[in-house]
Design an enzyme around this catalytic site. Sequence first.
Site, PDB file in Angstrom:
ATOM      1  N   GLY A  99      -8.363  62.411  43.425  1.00  0.00           N
ATOM      2  CA  GLY A  99      -8.937  62.975  42.406  1.00  0.00           C
ATOM      3  C   GLY A  99      -9.116  64.514  42.344  1.00  0.00           C
ATOM      4  N   SER A 101      -6.307  66.474  42.445  1.00  0.00           N
ATOM      5  CA  SER A 101      -5.063  66.829  41.744  1.00  0.00           C
ATOM      6  C   SER A 101      -4.049  67.212  43.039  1.00  0.00           C
ATOM      7  CB  SER A 101      -5.171  67.914  40.993  1.00  0.00           C
ATOM      8  OG  SER A 101      -5.419  67.659  39.649  1.00  0.00           O
ATOM      9  N   SER A 103      -1.458  66.010  43.300  1.00  0.00           N
ATOM     10  CA  SER A 103       0.110  65.926  42.557  1.00  0.00           C
ATOM     11  C   SER A 103       0.197  67.259  41.884  1.00  0.00           C
ATOM     12  CB  SER A 103       0.168  64.698  41.618  1.00  0.00           C
ATOM     13  OG  SER A 103      -0.702  64.922  40.684  1.00  0.00           O
ATOM     14  N   ASP A 150      -4.535  69.809  35.008  1.00  0.00           N
ATOM     15  CA  ASP A 150      -4.625  70.030  36.361  1.00  0.00           C
ATOM     16  C   ASP A 150      -3.619  71.132  36.643  1.00  0.00           C
ATOM     17  OD1 ASP A 150      -6.008  67.585  36.131  1.00  0.00           O
ATOM     18  OD2 ASP A 150      -4.362  66.349  36.842  1.00  0.00           O
TER      19      ASP A 150
HETATM   20  C1  GLA Z   1      -6.257  63.299  35.562  1.00  0.00           C
HETATM   21  C2  GLA Z   1      -5.183  63.771  34.795  1.00  0.00           C
HETATM   22  C3  GLA Z   1      -5.919  65.014  33.868  1.00  0.00           C
HETATM   23  C4  GLA Z   1      -6.921  64.747  32.868  1.00  0.00           C
HETATM   24  C5  GLA Z   1      -8.006  63.857  33.963  1.00  0.00           C
HETATM   25  C6  GLA Z   1      -9.118  63.378  33.015  1.00  0.00           C
HETATM   26  O1  GLA Z   1      -6.641  64.101  36.464  1.00  0.00           O
HETATM   27  O2  GLA Z   1      -4.131  64.338  35.407  1.00  0.00           O
HETATM   28  O3  GLA Z   1      -4.546  65.414  32.713  1.00  0.00           O
HETATM   29  O4  GLA Z   1      -6.486  63.760  31.739  1.00  0.00           O
HETATM   30  O5  GLA Z   1      -7.476  62.891  34.758  1.00  0.00           O
HETATM   31  O6  GLA Z   1      -9.496  64.382  32.533  1.00  0.00           O
END
Ligand code: GLA
Length: 341
Positions: A99, A101, A103, A150
């Site tokens: 959670g 990011s 990626s 992200d």
């Molecule tokens: C993930 C996605 C983002 C966004 C969030 C929710 O992190 O990668 O683009 O949609 O969920 O806010």
Amino acid sequence: MHLPRPAVVARAPGRVNLIGEHTDYNRGLCLPFAIQLATTATIRPRTDGRLRITSAEAPAGDAHWQEYVVGVVVELRRAGWDVPGLDVVLASTVPLGGGLSSSAALECAVATGVAGLLRIPLDDGRRRTLAEVCRRAETDHVGAPTGGMDQLASMLGAAGHALLVDFADPHTPATRRVPLPVADDGLALLVTDTRVRHALADGDGGYAQRRRECEAGDPRRTRHVRTENDRVGAAVEAIAARAWGRLGALMTASHASLRDDYEVSVPQLDLIVETATGAGALGSRMTGGGFGGCTVTLVAADRADVVREAVDAAYAARDWATPVHHLVEPGPGAEVLSVGG
Ligand code: GLA
């Protein structure tokens, strides 16, 4: 004869979203910031045109993550960059699928490394272009229908600042850096990893389903988006006024909306939010796509340990694996660390 092949080392951070969740693919507002946890890509050109990717952290036998790198290279070439074959060595402190990011950090580290290799300087305009390239790598190549927040946070983050993003025009999102002087005012941002893993790349998963529900105009889902956009606006005002109690209340309200209207929370996230606010935090919410991942909690720096211990105890009482905490600060966006050598 072997000619030396100079290596470029680039680093791109993960992100925490302070507020504005599931709004990026709904033409809305979000307020993420880049964190210290990051992915490093060491990149060398190859003369045979091939792409060879290795990573210390990737799960053995799972080559899926390599698609993110391939996607970035394909999209850079599509954008007109003359990218040669590459050896890419990755190392990351961003927990995979946690959670924060991982990626986007991976994509942006590779894109930034390629920019370094091609000697292309990164002003904000190019950073925006690379964020869009990386988003397309993820949506069009890997097939994770994510929204773009992200990659923008990772490319455009700045120390001491959050990044306000307005997706009213989804292909050219507007951004503004917002000073976030929490540490100056004796506050801390505590990220707590539930240890529940999510997978956004699953076309049948909850994330893709929420996107479809929003497109279909589901009233409860769109109510979340509407109220969340209002909360982001109010949060930006609260931050400017250094009204931290107000910001905290908005964060907790955001969580309630994600739990009740958007239904992307899980019991672990709810327990952390309840326990943290019960132990004196100013506010707490899930951050990122949900279905697991992390919370972000705004707390007086000298109460952070109390909150942490309360959360650990609440987890222990349920026999759940101890959560992992990180104190985070808004840090710089992607950068080339060294060229040559
Ligand atoms: C993930 C996605 C983002 C966004 C969030 C929710 O992190 O990668 O683009 O949609 O969920 O806010």
